[in-house]
Design a protein around this motif. Structure first.
Motif, PDB file in Angstrom:
ATOM      1  N   PRO A 144      -5.264  -3.063   2.303  1.00  0.00           N
ATOM      2  CA  PRO A 144      -6.313  -3.440   1.344  1.00  0.00           C
ATOM      3  C   PRO A 144      -7.154  -4.642   1.799  1.00  0.00           C
ATOM      4  O   PRO A 144      -8.379  -4.631   1.678  1.00  0.00           O
ATOM      5  N   GLU A 145      -6.492  -5.657   2.370  1.00  0.00           N
ATOM      6  CA  GLU A 145      -7.225  -6.850   2.828  1.00  0.00           C
ATOM      7  C   GLU A 145      -8.184  -6.488   3.966  1.00  0.00           C
ATOM      8  O   GLU A 145      -9.322  -6.947   4.023  1.00  0.00           O
ATOM      9  N   MET A 146      -7.691  -5.635   4.863  1.00  0.00           N
ATOM     10  CA  MET A 146      -8.527  -5.206   5.971  1.00  0.00           C
ATOM     11  C   MET A 146      -9.716  -4.387   5.473  1.00  0.00           C
ATOM     12  O   MET A 146     -10.835  -4.511   5.956  1.00  0.00           O
ATOM     13  N   LYS A 160     -16.607  -6.640  15.485  1.00  0.00           N
ATOM     14  CA  LYS A 160     -15.328  -6.032  15.859  1.00  0.00           C
ATOM     15  C   LYS A 160     -14.164  -6.624  15.064  1.00  0.00           C
ATOM     16  O   LYS A 160     -14.128  -7.820  14.814  1.00  0.00           O
ATOM     17  N   ILE A 161     -13.246  -5.741  14.732  1.00  0.00           N
ATOM     18  CA  ILE A 161     -12.023  -6.169  14.047  1.00  0.00           C
ATOM     19  C   ILE A 161     -10.842  -5.692  14.880  1.00  0.00           C
ATOM     20  O   ILE A 161     -10.820  -4.535  15.332  1.00  0.00           O
ATOM     21  N   LEU A 162      -9.869  -6.557  15.087  1.00  0.00           N
ATOM     22  CA  LEU A 162      -8.645  -6.169  15.789  1.00  0.00           C
ATOM     23  C   LEU A 162      -7.559  -5.929  14.745  1.00  0.00           C
ATOM     24  O   LEU A 162      -7.328  -6.768  13.876  1.00  0.00           O
ATOM     25  N   VAL A 163      -6.947  -4.764  14.826  1.00  0.00           N
ATOM     26  CA  VAL A 163      -5.897  -4.440  13.864  1.00  0.00           C
ATOM     27  C   VAL A 163      -4.608  -4.121  14.623  1.00  0.00           C
ATOM     28  O   VAL A 163      -4.572  -3.199  15.440  1.00  0.00           O
ATOM     29  N   VAL A 191      -1.172  -4.876  10.048  1.00  0.00           N
ATOM     30  CA  VAL A 191      -0.973  -3.865   9.008  1.00  0.00           C
ATOM     31  C   VAL A 191       0.152  -2.897   9.384  1.00  0.00           C
ATOM     32  O   VAL A 191       0.601  -2.857  10.528  1.00  0.00           O
ATOM     33  N   SER A 192       0.555  -2.113   8.403  1.00  0.00           N
ATOM     34  CA  SER A 192       1.370  -0.933   8.687  1.00  0.00           C
ATOM     35  C   SER A 192       0.594   0.251   8.129  1.00  0.00           C
ATOM     36  O   SER A 192       0.461   0.388   6.906  1.00  0.00           O
ATOM     37  N   ALA A 193       0.039   1.069   9.027  1.00  0.00           N
ATOM     38  CA  ALA A 193      -0.731   2.238   8.582  1.00  0.00           C
ATOM     39  C   ALA A 193       0.167   3.181   7.795  1.00  0.00           C
ATOM     40  O   ALA A 193      -0.265   3.890   6.899  1.00  0.00           O
TER      41      ALA A 193
END
Length: 304
Positions: free
Chosen positions: A166-168, A123-126, A157-159
């Motif tokens: 890019p890092e994500m 899982k990744i939290l964004v 991030v800012s979608a």
């Protein structure tokens, strides 16, 4: 012959309604594949985007399942959307939970975190909207949420601007399993052109009538004809529940439906790379949301 290894996997993009999932999917893919709208719950079907990531050691294809915002379902349409969202998450190699730190929508975020916490996937939290959120509350929120579920990584991030994306994307690509690609390199979505065309029209409906028209509207594909001259002829039916809604969609002297059709046609011809003839008509059917066939046309499963 390139000896670069290929990887391919599925990423489920989860989040409360309006967290910015479609915008993020479009950002990851590098072009528009999912409709975005300021109205919550615009994504109905499991719209997918296909993102490519190339690095020195691997070429990765990520199938992004842009799930409908998960919310407490009341109507059959809502239930179908929610069931489709969880289905989209089931075969995933990674789950990405997108949170809007500004609006938060706690009543929807809390149950979502609980469900995500029980899932076996990585899982990744964004946290989205870093361009407008204040830093201290943002970090506090990140800490609180990571305490509730085992997120491997947290990204800010800012979608909208693409900041931090890019890092994500690098991190997601690293999680994907080795294997052949599922789709050709130039394909960005699994939505058929016919379905995409109805989504574009529906997006225009929302954009132009966001205050006046509730969710009780749908766009049905009727005909999709490739003409010999290289253009495409598309016929669609806009379905609303009440006659007064029909009058709103038509507008004075048909002006509103004309504007909707024109905007949808321009965007479609750009997306499809061919001239589009779009024909729209409006129908009132107060029972459309109970129509099984209608759901199937929208790419949703019929849920009792």
């Amino acid at each position: 012959m390139s000896t670069t290894q290929t990887k391919c996997g599925v990423v489920a993009v989860l989040g409360a309604p309006n967290a910015g999932k479609s915008t993020l999917v479009n950002q990851l893919v590098g072009q528009k594949v999912a409709i975005t709208s300021a109205k919550a719950q615009t994504t109905r079907a499991r719209m997918m985007g296909i993102a490519l990531h190339k690095s020195d050691d691997a070429d990765t294809q990520m199938i992004l399942v842009d799930t409908p915002g998960i919310f407490a379902p009341k109507r059959r349409l809502d239930r179908a959307m929610v069931s489709s969202a969880w289905e989209g998450a089931e075969a995933a190699d990674a789950v990405l939970l997108l949170v809007d730190p500004v609006k938060q929508r706690r009543h929807e975020l809390e149950p979502l975190i609980e469900q995500v916490a029980q899932r076996p996937e990585r899982k990744i939290l964004v946290l989205n909207k870093v361009d407008v959120a204040k830093k201290e509350p943002l970090l506090a929120l990140a800490q609180e949420l990571t305490g509730k579920a085992q997120f491997e990584e947290v990204y800010f991030v800012s979608a909208l601007t693409g900041d931090g994306v890019p890092e994500m994307k690098d991190a997601l690509a690293a999680m994907m399993p080795e294997g052949p690609w599922m789709y050709p390199e130039d394909q960005v979505s699994d939505a058929s052109e016919r379905l995409l065309a109805t989504e574009i029209t529906r997006e225009q409906l929302y954009k132009q009538l966001h205050e006046e028209l509730p969710y009780d509207s749908a766009v049905r594909p009727e005909k999709y004809i490739q003409r010999p001259d290289g253009s495409v002829e598309i016929h669609q039916q806009i379905v609303v529940m009440r006659d007064n809604q029909r009058a709103i969609v038509l507008g004075k002297g048909g002006s509103r439906i004309k504007a909707i059709g024109q905007a949808a046609r321009e965007e479609l011809s750009e997306l499809l790379g061919q001239k589009v003839h779009l024909f729209l008509h409006v129908k009132t059917d107060e029972r459309w949301s109970e129509d099984k066939e209608m759901f199937e046309e929208m790419g949703l499963d019929w849920v009792r």
